[in-house]
Design a protein around this motif. Structure first.
Motif, PDB file in Angstrom:
ATOM      1  N   LEU A 121      17.117 -46.468  15.064  1.00 55.84           N
ATOM      2  CA  LEU A 121      16.282 -45.454  14.425  1.00 55.84           C
ATOM      3  C   LEU A 121      14.988 -45.247  15.209  1.00 55.84           C
ATOM      4  CD1 LEU A 121      16.097 -43.540  12.016  1.00 55.84           C
ATOM      5  CD2 LEU A 121      15.059 -45.401  10.700  1.00 55.84           C
ATOM      6  N   LYS A 122      14.401 -46.347  15.680  1.00 56.86           N
ATOM      7  CA  LYS A 122      13.189 -46.225  16.494  1.00 56.86           C
ATOM      8  C   LYS A 122      13.478 -45.490  17.804  1.00 56.86           C
ATOM      9  CE  LYS A 122      10.827 -50.311  14.679  1.00 56.86           C
ATOM     10  NZ  LYS A 122      10.296 -51.662  14.988  1.00 56.86           N
ATOM     11  N   ALA A 123      14.643 -45.754  18.383  1.00 55.52           N
ATOM     12  CA  ALA A 123      15.009 -45.057  19.616  1.00 55.52           C
ATOM     13  C   ALA A 123      15.194 -43.566  19.367  1.00 55.52           C
ATOM     14  CB  ALA A 123      16.278 -45.663  20.198  1.00 55.52           C
ATOM     15  N   ALA A 124      15.809 -43.218  18.243  1.00 56.14           N
ATOM     16  CA  ALA A 124      15.987 -41.803  17.894  1.00 56.14           C
ATOM     17  C   ALA A 124      14.629 -41.135  17.684  1.00 56.14           C
ATOM     18  CB  ALA A 124      16.853 -41.681  16.637  1.00 56.14           C
ATOM     19  N   LYS A 125      13.724 -41.839  17.016  1.00 59.95           N
ATOM     20  CA  LYS A 125      12.371 -41.300  16.806  1.00 59.95           C
ATOM     21  C   LYS A 125      11.696 -41.039  18.148  1.00 59.95           C
ATOM     22  CE  LYS A 125       8.357 -40.665  14.567  1.00 59.95           C
ATOM     23  NZ  LYS A 125       8.083 -39.491  13.700  1.00 59.95           N
ATOM     24  N   GLY A 126      11.798 -42.002  19.066  1.00 55.34           N
ATOM     25  CA  GLY A 126      11.169 -41.844  20.362  1.00 55.34           C
ATOM     26  C   GLY A 126      11.743 -40.701  21.178  1.00 55.34           C
TER      27      GLY A 126
ATOM     28  N   GLY B  77       4.508 -42.865  10.041  1.00 59.61           N
ATOM     29  CA  GLY B  77       4.521 -43.934   9.053  1.00 59.61           C
ATOM     30  C   GLY B  77       5.708 -43.917   8.126  1.00 59.61           C
ATOM     31  N   VAL B  78       6.511 -42.854   8.166  1.00 61.24           N
ATOM     32  CA  VAL B  78       7.709 -42.772   7.332  1.00 61.24           C
ATOM     33  C   VAL B  78       8.901 -43.322   8.115  1.00 61.24           C
ATOM     34  CG1 VAL B  78       9.360 -41.177   6.282  1.00 61.24           C
ATOM     35  CG2 VAL B  78       6.924 -40.880   5.889  1.00 61.24           C
ATOM     36  N   LEU B  79       9.631 -44.221   7.536  1.00 55.88           N
ATOM     37  CA  LEU B  79      10.848 -44.845   8.067  1.00 55.88           C
ATOM     38  C   LEU B  79      10.585 -45.799   9.222  1.00 55.88           C
ATOM     39  CD1 LEU B  79      13.468 -41.945   7.956  1.00 55.88           C
ATOM     40  CD2 LEU B  79      12.937 -43.630   6.207  1.00 55.88           C
ATOM     41  N   VAL B  80       9.820 -45.380  10.219  1.00 55.13           N
ATOM     42  CA  VAL B  80       9.514 -46.242  11.368  1.00 55.13           C
ATOM     43  C   VAL B  80       8.030 -46.119  11.689  1.00 55.13           C
ATOM     44  CG1 VAL B  80      11.824 -46.055  12.350  1.00 55.13           C
ATOM     45  CG2 VAL B  80      10.069 -44.436  13.048  1.00 55.13           C
ATOM     46  N   ASP B  81       7.495 -47.115  12.399  1.00 55.50           N
ATOM     47  CA  ASP B  81       6.091 -47.067  12.794  1.00 55.50           C
ATOM     48  C   ASP B  81       5.921 -46.145  13.987  1.00 55.50           C
ATOM     49  OD1 ASP B  81       5.368 -48.869  10.840  1.00 55.50           O
ATOM     50  OD2 ASP B  81       5.864 -50.588  12.109  1.00 55.50           O
TER      51      ASP B  81
END
Length: 539
Positions: free
Chosen positions: A519-524, A535-539
């Motif tokens: 999930l963090k990789a997808a966010k990035g 701040g939602v789901l991942v930092d």
């Protein structure tokens, strides 16, 4: 496309005013006398209600950024819209507003009208370190539409309600392409001429949008079958800082991980959902309902499990414990109440209701011999009382908050083997924590809102006198106690109210570590500058 018609419905307009600080319509809130009368029922509350907060009393600074001329026509910097977009509608939001502490107010409110404008706003925000918080109807009860922190230069609330049209209706295929900003009533009004319905009715239906339901994996009113909005999705369009994702419209597919599943429940942290093809069904014309009472809550749980594991598929199978039944007016003798309802577009449903009633009676349920309420006949008194209380409850919660009371709900889901002990421990431990912290007893009630063959979704109501001036911290402490109980029983931190910021601690414990990495990789990858709902789901 054969059988598809365009339906350019504009967003609805109304002369009523939404409350900036509380639930729903400003003119529907209890008056001072009603607030005082409710407060008198909760030991330890204030002698007089807190005043209704006014936007003009807030210290709202000028915007920290100014949009370029090309976007200026989409953006509003007036104090009223900014204040009304600062928070959702959870108890802690209401309590903060009443004390004049709404948190960080967005610098700007943008109302794009198409995907190009959404993309342009995201591009500008990324270049200028502006956080973007996607906003539908603003009914979040988990801190999903506010900004916390100071890592960004400014905050933009991205209001999607100007993108609220039903664009196409495929009548033979029973599906529609709908923009994400469509509010529940507008969406249903547009589908009604076709005899079709989305049949997704959360309690927030009047004040929430299709995009909000999709972004939060919202649950609807119906107790079995398609309980979540996920089940209705054929395809999505999502604008991200990395580009626009457009999945194919398909009845089903086994082609790898579903792209739609990446964005369902992403709460605006990965992209802005702009439209969806959703599955529809014929509007039901046959309905029937009944209520049964139980002296033994555990027996009532067994009755509900039997109904859920049958093939009857009730539209409503809502179990109210004795406290919840009394509070809603569905029972006055200390009994738990089971509300059953069936509906169909094809034919009468009284037979299925009768079978469900018989199942419940075999587990100790009691019902008099009055005819079932069906196809327009008057509802059972208990059913009618529950329905009225269900729609009125958020307004009453705000009235109690004005009296300094904590009045809030939280929900979860667990397998049937865990439900009885889970419910008992939540009642006991949250009640004990409230008494210890305030010196006054708390009311902790429970109802089942959704039921499945393998488990159910308990929904808890907590009412207690808060600590004057410190109501939010008091509730946060109680919520932490409840979260610990849920975690011990491996019950989800939320069944249908999303993670937001309030449920992050529980969500971080619940999700597997490898999934968190993905999930963090997808966010990035999708949001490299970290501007989307930080701040939602991942930092």
């Amino acid at each position: 496309m054969s059988g598809t018609t365009a339906q350019p419905t504009p967003p609805s307009r109304t002369t009523r005013t939404r409350s900036w600080w509380g639930w729903g319509w400003a003119d529907a809130h209890p008056d001072d006398a009603e607030c005082a009368a409710m407060g008198a029922l909760v030991p330890g509350t204030l002698a007089h209600p807190l005043p209704v907060p006014l936007v003009r009393d807030l210290r709202i600074a000028p915007p920290a950024v100014i949009p370029p001329a090309s976007l200026a026509h989409l953006v509003d910097s007036d104090p009223g819209p900014r204040a009304s977009h600062a928070m959702g509608k959870a108890y802690r939001d209401i309590a903060r507003a009443l004390r004049g502490r709404p948190g960080r107010i967005p610098d700007l409110v943008a109302r794009p009208t198409d995907e190009r404008e959404v993309a342009d706003l995201l591009d500008w925000a990324g270049e200028h370190r502006v956080a973007v918080v996607p906003y539908g109807g603003g009914s979040s009860v988990s801190g999903g539409v506010e900004y916390r922190g100071d890592a960004h230069r400014a905050v933009l609330s991205l209001d999607l309600t100007s993108m609220g049209r039903v664009l196409e209706v495929d009548v033979p295929g029973r599906a529609a392409r709908i923009q994400a900003g469509a509010l529940g009533p507008d969406l249903e009004d547009a589908l009604r001429p076709y005899g079709l319905t989305l049949r997704h009715f959360p309690q927030s239906f009047e004040f929430s949008t299709l995009g909000g339901w999709l972004a939060t994996r919202a649950g609807g009113h119906y107790a079995t079958g398609r309980t979540h909005i996920d089940d209705f999705v054929q395809s999505l369009r999502v604008v991200t800082p990395a580009g626009t994702s457009a999945s194919w419209r398909l009845p089903a597919s086994g082609a790898g991980p579903s792209p739609d599943r990446l964005f369902l429940g992403s709460e605006g942290a990965l992209g802005v959902i702009t439209e969806a093809w959703v599955r529809l069904q014929e509007r039901p014309s046959h309905k029937a309902s009944a209520a049964l009472s139980f002296t033994d809550f555990d027996a009532a749980l067994r009755a509900v499990r039997a109904v859920a594991q049958s093939d009857l598929s009730p539209a409503n199978c809502r179990l109210l414990d004795a406290g919840e039944a009394a509070m809603s007016g569905a029972s006055h003798d200390g009994s738990a109440v089971l509300v059953l309802g069936f509906e169909s577009a094809d034919g009468p449903v009284g037979g299925r209701l009768g079978q469900a009633v018989d199942l419940a009676r075999s587990h100790g349920g009691r019902r008099d011999d009055t005819p079932y309420a069906q196809d327009g006949a008057p509802a059972d008194a208990a059913v009618g009382a529950w329905r009225s209380a269900f729609l009125r409850m958020p307004y009453l919660r705000d009235g109690l908050a004005r009296m300094g009371a904590v009045a809030e709900t939280f929900e979860t889901a667990a397998t049937w083997d865990r439900i009885p002990e889970l419910v008992e421990e939540v009642r006991r431990e949250v009640g004990a924590a409230a008494l210890k912290a305030s010196g006054h007893p708390a009311t902790v009630n429970c109802r089942l809102t959704h039921v499945y063959p393998d488990g159910a979704a308990p929904y808890f109501t907590v009412i207690a006198a808060g600590r004057p001036g410190d109501e939010v911290a008091f509730w946060d402490d109680l919520k932490a106690v409840a979260g610990d109980v849920l975690h011990r029983h491996r019950a989800t931190i939320t069944h249908h109210h999303a993670v937001g910021r309030d449920h992050r601690p529980g969500y971080d414990l619940q999700r597997p570590d490898p999934f968190a990495l993905a999930l963090k990789a997808a966010k990035g990858a999708l949001d490299p500058r970290g501007i989307l709902n930080p701040g939602v789901l991942v930092d």
